[in-house]
Design an enzyme around this catalytic site. Structure first.
Site, mmCIF file in Angstrom:
data_model
loop_
_atom_site.group_PDB
_atom_site.id
_atom_site.type_symbol
_atom_site.label_atom_id
_atom_site.label_comp_id
_atom_site.label_asym_id
_atom_site.label_seq_id
_atom_site.Cartn_x
_atom_site.Cartn_y
_atom_site.Cartn_z
ATOM 1 C CG HIS A 76 27.893 -18.191 27.582
ATOM 2 N ND1 HIS A 76 28.858 -17.972 26.661
ATOM 3 C CD2 HIS A 76 28.307 -19.149 28.317
ATOM 4 C CE1 HIS A 76 29.716 -19.223 26.731
ATOM 5 N NE2 HIS A 76 29.178 -19.748 27.972
ATOM 6 C CG HIS A 232 32.744 -19.801 31.575
ATOM 7 N ND1 HIS A 232 32.462 -18.690 30.611
ATOM 8 C CD2 HIS A 232 32.519 -20.932 30.825
ATOM 9 C CE1 HIS A 232 31.751 -19.309 29.680
ATOM 10 N NE2 HIS A 232 31.783 -20.601 29.782
ATOM 11 C CG ASP A 236 29.050 -22.619 31.357
ATOM 12 O OD1 ASP A 236 28.771 -21.571 30.526
ATOM 13 O OD2 ASP A 236 30.120 -23.289 30.815
ATOM 14 C CG HIS A 259 26.216 -27.301 29.799
ATOM 15 N ND1 HIS A 259 25.799 -25.929 30.077
ATOM 16 C CD2 HIS A 259 27.484 -26.945 28.885
ATOM 17 C CE1 HIS A 259 26.522 -24.939 29.847
ATOM 18 N NE2 HIS A 259 27.919 -25.690 29.173
#
Length: 293
Positions: A76, A232, A236, A259
């Site tokens: 973030h 969101h 990321d 991720h």
């Protein structure tokens, strides 16, 4: 020719909060840096560059490590630095995890703006994609290809009425980054027990995450936008892509990526030399006035 300069902040700023996964209270201090210093985390005297070579953990967040020292949940803050155009910064942290704040990137952006943005004397560098790359993991994939601008798309696909099958694109041909920066992290209620059993989400609450129970949002205030979850995931992705070391010019499309896949994609870009590092004055789209710097 349009010459865009590198950026840092004008003065030191401190940000305090708790870590989402560790639950530990943490103080984060941002310090101005010089041209070509890059973005660096500093913990216990160890300098950890915010670069893909130091990305080591991807369990519900991105972790950077060096010499046994970890800094967790950097994505973030990295997205906030990308959105504010910060190229050079030292980030001193006194615990293992970056504070989660409200679960989005907007409070980081606000504090960076409070510190002020310092324009440095040296020209800004960009990573310009020069060939197409595709990385797949089961039904998940990320593609990247050359483009006359930056277009980053995340496509979410959930068996959930609220999240559903949605996609959203960030483009720096339009300045909508604050819209994305407001999107909070989220999870499903059934995931919370798993997270806690595995030593994660110790600092999680309805104050810093959106929690779904089936097709219902448990947060009293509801969602900030109806597509907040996909925004969101895009946030990321942008934060993880900035571990390339430079802002990216190209078209990126992620289908259900997380991720781990994000980091593998950035590593593939580096390994296959899929981009060229160029100054702003070497890039045609800047000189044609098409790209928001």
């Amino acid at each position: 020719m349009l010459c865009i300069k590198q950026r840092t902040i004008k003065r030191e700023v401190e940000i305090k909060g708790i870590g989402l996964h560790t639950g530990e209270y943490v103080s984060l201090k941002l310090y101005p840096a010089n041209s070509y210093d890059g973005i660096n985390f500093v913990r216990n005297g160890t300098v950890i560059p915010a670069f893909i070579d130091y990305a080591t953990g991807f369990e519900f967040s991105t972790t950077l490590s060096k010499d046994g020292i970890n800094v967790k949940t950097v994505e973030h803050l990295m997205a906030a630095l990308y959105f504010t155009g910060i190229d050079n910064l030292f980030i001193e942290i006194d615990a293992e995890e970056v504070p989660i704040l409200d679960g989005s990137a907007i409070q980081f952006i606000d504090r960076i703006k409070e510190a002020g943005i310092q324009i440095l004397s040296d020209e800004k560098l960009y990573a310009v994609l020069k060939k197409e790359i595709k990385l797949k993991d089961g039904d998940k994939f990320i593609t990247g290809k050359p483009s006359d601008g930056t277009f980053i798309t995340y496509h979410a696909h959930y068996n959930n009425r609220i999240i559903g099958n949605r996609k959203y694109t960030y483009s720096n041909l339009k300045k909508d980054f604050e819209n994305i920066a407001l999107a909070r992290t989220y999870c499903f209620l059934e995931e919370v027990e798993y997270l806690r059993k595995n030593g994660l989400a110790k600092g999680g609450s309805l104050d810093n995450a959106v929690v779904f129970e089936g097709d219902n949002v448990l947060n009293p205030e509801g969602l900030r936008f109806e597509d907040e979850p996909v925004k969101h995931k895009l946030l990321d992705l942008i934060g993880d892509l900035y571990l390339l070391g430079f802002p990216l010019i190209g078209e990126i499309y992620s289908f259900k990526g997380g991720h781990r896949l994000n980091a593998s994609f950035v590593r593939r870009l580096v390994k296959e030399k899929a981009f060229e590092v160029k100054y702003s004055t070497e890039i045609d789209i800047f000189n044609q006035g098409q790209l928001v710097a």
